[in-house]
Structure formats: C-alpha cells, structure tokens
Scaffold this motif. Sequence first.
Motif, mmCIF file in Angstrom:
data_model
loop_
_atom_site.group_PDB
_atom_site.id
_atom_site.type_symbol
_atom_site.label_atom_id
_atom_site.label_comp_id
_atom_site.label_asym_id
_atom_site.label_seq_id
_atom_site.Cartn_x
_atom_site.Cartn_y
_atom_site.Cartn_z
ATOM 1 N N SER A 78 -3.244 106.809 9.315
ATOM 2 C CA SER A 78 -4.025 107.265 8.318
ATOM 3 C C SER A 78 -5.100 106.320 8.331
ATOM 4 O O SER A 78 -4.821 105.349 9.199
ATOM 5 N N LEU A 79 -5.962 106.444 7.576
ATOM 6 C CA LEU A 79 -7.388 105.591 7.823
ATOM 7 C C LEU A 79 -7.886 105.539 9.149
ATOM 8 O O LEU A 79 -7.811 104.444 9.581
ATOM 9 N N ALA A 115 -4.265 100.861 1.340
ATOM 10 C CA ALA A 115 -4.335 102.051 2.414
ATOM 11 C C ALA A 115 -3.679 103.168 1.883
ATOM 12 O O ALA A 115 -4.271 104.459 1.994
ATOM 13 N N THR A 129 0.248 102.701 6.960
ATOM 14 C CA THR A 129 -0.985 102.196 7.566
ATOM 15 C C THR A 129 -1.448 101.251 6.710
ATOM 16 O O THR A 129 -1.385 100.937 5.428
ATOM 17 N N TRP A 173 -16.221 104.493 10.248
ATOM 18 C CA TRP A 173 -15.767 104.721 8.869
ATOM 19 C C TRP A 173 -14.440 105.160 9.188
ATOM 20 O O TRP A 173 -13.989 105.528 10.167
ATOM 21 N N LEU A 174 -13.881 105.414 7.936
ATOM 22 C CA LEU A 174 -12.265 105.692 8.025
ATOM 23 C C LEU A 174 -11.932 106.937 7.494
ATOM 24 O O LEU A 174 -12.408 107.212 6.192
ATOM 25 N N ASP A 175 -11.155 107.653 8.075
ATOM 26 C CA ASP A 175 -11.033 109.088 7.591
ATOM 27 C C ASP A 175 -9.671 109.049 7.045
ATOM 28 O O ASP A 175 -8.691 108.656 7.476
ATOM 29 N N THR A 176 -9.849 109.603 5.604
ATOM 30 C CA THR A 176 -8.712 109.863 4.876
ATOM 31 C C THR A 176 -7.548 110.851 5.055
ATOM 32 O O THR A 176 -7.007 111.184 4.068
ATOM 33 N N TYR A 223 -10.011 95.562 7.173
ATOM 34 C CA TYR A 223 -11.186 96.101 6.511
ATOM 35 C C TYR A 223 -11.557 95.440 4.902
ATOM 36 O O TYR A 223 -10.716 94.941 4.275
ATOM 37 N N SER A 254 -4.261 97.918 5.546
ATOM 38 C CA SER A 254 -5.786 97.543 5.679
ATOM 39 C C SER A 254 -6.401 96.199 5.658
ATOM 40 O O SER A 254 -7.298 95.705 5.014
ATOM 41 N N PRO A 277 -9.834 105.546 12.327
ATOM 42 C CA PRO A 277 -11.419 104.927 12.588
ATOM 43 C C PRO A 277 -12.127 106.249 13.180
ATOM 44 O O PRO A 277 -11.634 106.879 14.082
ATOM 45 N N ARG A 278 -13.306 106.648 12.719
ATOM 46 C CA ARG A 278 -14.089 107.364 13.400
ATOM 47 C C ARG A 278 -15.663 106.609 13.724
ATOM 48 O O ARG A 278 -16.018 105.776 12.860
#
Length: 312
Positions: free
Chosen positions: A4-5, A81, A56, A26-29, A61, A58, A7-8
């Motif tokens: 999860s989270l 996270a 996951t 950015w982080l995709d949830t 970040y 964090s 990275p995009r």
Amino acid sequence: MCGSLMPRPLGDLAEVDPALARRFGWLDTLGLDSAYDYDPVWARCVDLGIAPTFHTGSRRYGLRTSPSNFVYNHIGHFGAASEAVCKALFIGGVTRRFPMLRVAFLEGGVGWAAQLYADLVGHWEKRNRDALEATRPDNLRVDELLALVSRHGDEAIIAAVEARAEQLANPPLDLVGGIADLDDFSACQISDAADIAGLFVDNFFFGCEADDRTNALAFNRSQNHFGLKLKAIFGSDIGHFDVLDMAGVLPEAYELVEDGLIDQADFRRFVFENPARLWAEANPRFFDGTAVEGQVRDLLRADVPTGAGAAH
C-alpha cells in the motif's frame, strides 16, 4: 499480503527528468483519488475468499525522515501508513460496495484505528450533506451579524466587519476546486452515524504486537461509538528486534488481562476469535484440515448477524 502507499510519479516528470522523478511523487492509498480502479481487485478477493492484508511502513515519508535517529522515525510509522489506507478504503466507499470484504492492517496496532473510527463519526456529524448547509457562506444573515457586531464588538472589530460587508453579502461560491459534490462521504452512502459502524467495524481488522497497551482500546465499549469493539488481532512479532525471547510473547500479551485492561473473553477474541473471523468470514473453509477446524466452525456457527459488531 499486499503493498500500500504505492509510489506514483508526478505527471510527466518521469519523462522530463527520470532522476528527479525517483525522488518526488505521490502515494496511492488504493481507495481514494487512486491512479487506478481497484474495484476489480476487491471483487476478485471476495470471489476467491481472500482477505487482503496490508503491511506497509512510512519511515521514508513526511515527518519520519530523521537522518540520525531510528526511534524517531520508527515510532508510529506502521500505524500512520495503515491509517492512510484504511481511511481511503472507507471514504472511497470500498466497504459499502464490498460488504463481505475483510481487510487487515498488520503490525500498526489498533490505537490509531480507535481514533480514526471516532473521527469518522465526528466528522460525518459535522460534514455530512445536510450539515454542510451550516457552512454555506450565502446562508449567512449579514444584517444580523452587523447588528450583533455593532452591539457587542469594539471599534476594531466593527470596522473590520463593516469593511467586508459587501463581500459577506455576495460571497463567492466557486472556491471549491471545481468539486461538484461537496459531501466527502458520498461514496459511503451514509444516512445515519450508526451506518459508519457497519462499514468500519465489520470489515477492518488490526494486527497488534504483544507489548502494546493500547490494544485494550479495541475492547473498550464505553469509549468506542455505539458500544462496539474493534477487531484487534494478535501478532507475535517473533524474529524482530523487540522480541528478545519468543517464549515471552504470549505471556506479555496476557498482561492486559492481569492488569485489568481487558477480560478473559476479550483476550480470547484477541488471540483466536478475531483472527479466525478475518480468514473464515472471507473463506469458511480456510481452516479446514487444521488443528482448529472444529473450533472455528463452532465460532462461525455461533455468530448471529444482528448488526455491526454485535457479536464482537
């Protein structure tokens, strides 16, 4: 176990500057504002009897980037996270669309979940579709405001409000970022605060370490909205730096009972019933052929679906 989270990349940055793109994104949830539609994934999980679990961290970040202190970065990073993804799945309406989906968040404890559950109820009460009418600037009775300020305000306050009287009487209504539906809970289709319980308590499970005293928050009916218990599940953490002796893990978890924070029934929920429900509610045959097959079957048979968290 799922990631999860995710990275995009930021827009076309990867094409413009690949090196920079590896550092910024950015982080995709996975449940809200995602780059992809994950509903087919959740649907397939339900079809196959799979309960996705997320594990996951964090530490890389936000405010957990100390170059000198591991403890500073480590404390709370799994919970942060997990909270981000759990909140996205809920607000994104995933549990509304897939009521049989069972999801677990591992190693982050349940303290963050108790706060999130309370905050969701509190925010819905203040920010649901009907409640938003109280925040519409064009609903302000400007004449009454000016009269009250003139009667009770000092000279500076009176002057400040009178200087803005025209703007208050004709407020801009287009400062919402182009969002047509301002109901942040619209995907959840909530008609009453009690609906939140069914969309949160029934679907989410929270993996906890033995030495975390906030595990007791999951079982505190007097604190949790609607008198419910959250589904905390026991995790050993054997093999990590914080387990010096694997023989002491279960006794350490039992200290919650010895210290009067939970009772024997809650401890059974923690170490057996909730973990069993996580897997067996998704797939009733999950424990077939195991040493606990009979006990799990008895547990499921005893469960009576009488509303959110009723048996928990």
